[in-house]
Enzyme design. Structure first.
Site, mmCIF file in Angstrom:
data_model
loop_
_atom_site.group_PDB
_atom_site.id
_atom_site.type_symbol
_atom_site.label_atom_id
_atom_site.label_comp_id
_atom_site.label_asym_id
_atom_site.label_seq_id
_atom_site.Cartn_x
_atom_site.Cartn_y
_atom_site.Cartn_z
ATOM 1 N N LYS A 141 -5.232 -7.356 -113.847
ATOM 2 C CA LYS A 141 -3.887 -7.916 -114.084
ATOM 3 C C LYS A 141 -2.908 -7.585 -112.964
ATOM 4 O O LYS A 141 -2.071 -8.413 -112.618
ATOM 5 C CB LYS A 141 -3.337 -7.470 -115.441
ATOM 6 N N ARG A 167 2.019 1.348 -129.346
ATOM 7 C CA ARG A 167 2.040 -0.003 -128.801
ATOM 8 C C ARG A 167 1.083 -0.796 -129.690
ATOM 9 O O ARG A 167 1.262 -0.777 -130.901
ATOM 10 C CB ARG A 167 1.678 -0.023 -127.301
HETATM 11 C C1 LIG Z 1 -3.159 -2.564 -118.353
HETATM 12 C C2 LIG Z 1 -4.147 -2.180 -119.362
HETATM 13 C C3 LIG Z 1 -5.260 -1.419 -118.994
HETATM 14 C C4 LIG Z 1 -5.458 -0.870 -117.587
HETATM 15 O O1 LIG Z 1 -4.544 0.167 -117.359
HETATM 16 P P1 LIG Z 1 -4.565 1.015 -115.987
HETATM 17 O O2 LIG Z 1 -3.626 2.133 -116.228
HETATM 18 O O3 LIG Z 1 -4.116 0.086 -114.918
HETATM 19 O O4 LIG Z 1 -5.949 1.486 -115.779
HETATM 20 C C5 LIG Z 1 -6.191 -1.135 -119.975
HETATM 21 N N1 LIG Z 1 -6.030 -1.563 -121.246
HETATM 22 C C6 LIG Z 1 -4.977 -2.290 -121.634
HETATM 23 C C7 LIG Z 1 -4.880 -2.728 -123.041
HETATM 24 C C8 LIG Z 1 -3.995 -2.621 -120.706
HETATM 25 O O5 LIG Z 1 -2.942 -3.342 -121.100
#
Ligand SMILES: *Cc1c(COP(=O)(O)O)cnc(C)c1O
Length: 353
Positions: free
Chosen positions: A34, A129
């Site tokens: 992302k 969350r």
């Molecule tokens: C963004 C996200 C991740 C990845 O997080 P990082 O800290 O970039 O490794 C994993 N799981 C969910 C649900 C996320 O929204």
């Protein structure tokens, strides 16, 4: 033009290292794209470095990767919008879910195109969350198992993103216990227990046992080589796989203090500069809030960021005169990275050397 310099070789190294280190704990890695908007070159680099699948929060990024013929299982890691169910079952193999209404819609949409859609149910473990409250999970599993076109692939959790709650022995132990209890109650085997994101790394490497957790979804640690809880460098990983470069457009000696009556700037009140009782070298770099998060930039040693606005980054450099036209290279944190990735004013320069 400001540019992001993306070094695939360093991203490959970071990914391989994390895949290898987590592999020794029986944990697979989902590569989270992302922050780089599903950029296909990066997606393919992650796949070539051992991630088991790609994961993104945005259907648009997943579509972008599919259109670029990136071959991978695709996970949607934000709860799907009910209104996008048809698009999601078409492009996405697995989605993380917390609402039966949405899963019901996904089942219908999958049936309409003759497919099955896999889901991972997210459990709330304290960060407040996304997630199903643990006491409600059994009922949600019971209902999920009844949908004709849904495969319950596993459960998962996400911490540290909203309230900064650390993954630890306690909450990860709870997730393992919940997986065992669901398996026993329903006579099934949850094949995936996805413990979290890059903030889970410290807990894994502390080495006190990882229980049922057999997957992590990693973005930041791969791209920036840091763990997000304390932003410490992960040993042996590159922290400069992605850099932001921009150009000096003004360079002058000016007083350290502004003059006139002080009110708000475009972004609220600015910090009052330090009075140094003399003229000091200050330069303007063509980089601002429209391009990145100035607060998330680390300048080279000897250069200090002393102000920013939409299009200007003001820096002081005592040791070295920064001539107009000089390029300055910054390290980026997660916030600066995603803002620069999104900005149409920032060129994305991918190299593999
Ligand atoms: C963004 C996200 C991740 C990845 O997080 P990082 O800290 O970039 O490794 C994993 N799981 C969910 C649900 C996320 O929204």
């Amino acid at each position: 033009m400001p540019r992001l310099e993306i070094n695939l070789k360093k991203i490959r190294h970071n990914t391989r290292e994390l895949v290898k280190r987590l592999g020794s704990y029986g944990i697979s890695v989902s590569g989270v794209t992302k922050a780089v908007l599903g950029m296909p070159e990066i997606a393919n680099t992650l796949l070539a470095s051992g991630v088991i699948e790609l994961a993104d929060s945005r259907i648009e990024n997943i579509q972008r990767m599919k259109l670029a013929s990136v071959k991978s299982n695709m996970s949607l890691i934000r709860s799907p919008m009910k209104s996008q169910a048809a698009m999601i079952v078409e492009y996405v193999d697995t989605s993380l879910n917390t609402e039966l209404d949405v899963i019901s819609e996904l089942s219908k949409a999958a049936g309409a195109i003759g497919r099955k859609h896999s889901v991972i149910l997210m459990v709330e473990l304290g960060d407040l969350r996304e997630g199903i409250m643990p006491e409600d999970l059994e009922n949600v599993v019971r209902s999920t198992l009844k949908f004709p076109n849904i495969i319950l692939k596993g459960i998962g959790a996400n911490l540290a993103c909203r309230c900064g709650i650390e993954p630890d022995k306690q909450n990860m132990g709870q997730l393992s216990a919940i997986a065992d209890s669901i398996d026993n109650t329903f006579g099934i085997i949850l094949s995936v227990v996805s413990g979290g994101n890059s903030s889970n790394l410290n807990w894994v490497f502390e080495g006190e046992g990882t229980g049922r957790i057999n997957n992590l979804r990693l973005g930041e640690s791969i791209l920036l080589g840091r763990e997000p809880l304390h932003r410490q460098k992960i040993s042996g990983l590159h922290t400069d796989a992605v850099l932001l470069v921009a150009e000096v457009i003004e360079s002058k000696r000016k007083p350290s203090l502004p003059w006139g009556k002080i009110a708000e700037t475009a972004f609220g009140f600015a910090p009052v500069p330090l009075n140094r009782n003399k003229n000091v070298p200050q330069a303007i770099i063509a980089l601002g809030q429209m391009d990145t998060d100035p607060e998330g930039l680390t300048p080279p040693i000897g250069i200090n960021i002393i102000g920013s606005s939409s299009d200007h980054l003001v820096v002081a450099s005592d040791q070295e005169w920064l001539p107009v036209g000089r390029e300055v290279t910054f390290q980026v944190n997660y916030s600066a990275l995603i803002r620069a990735m999104i900005s149409p004013f920032v060129t994305k320069d991918v190299k593999d050397e």
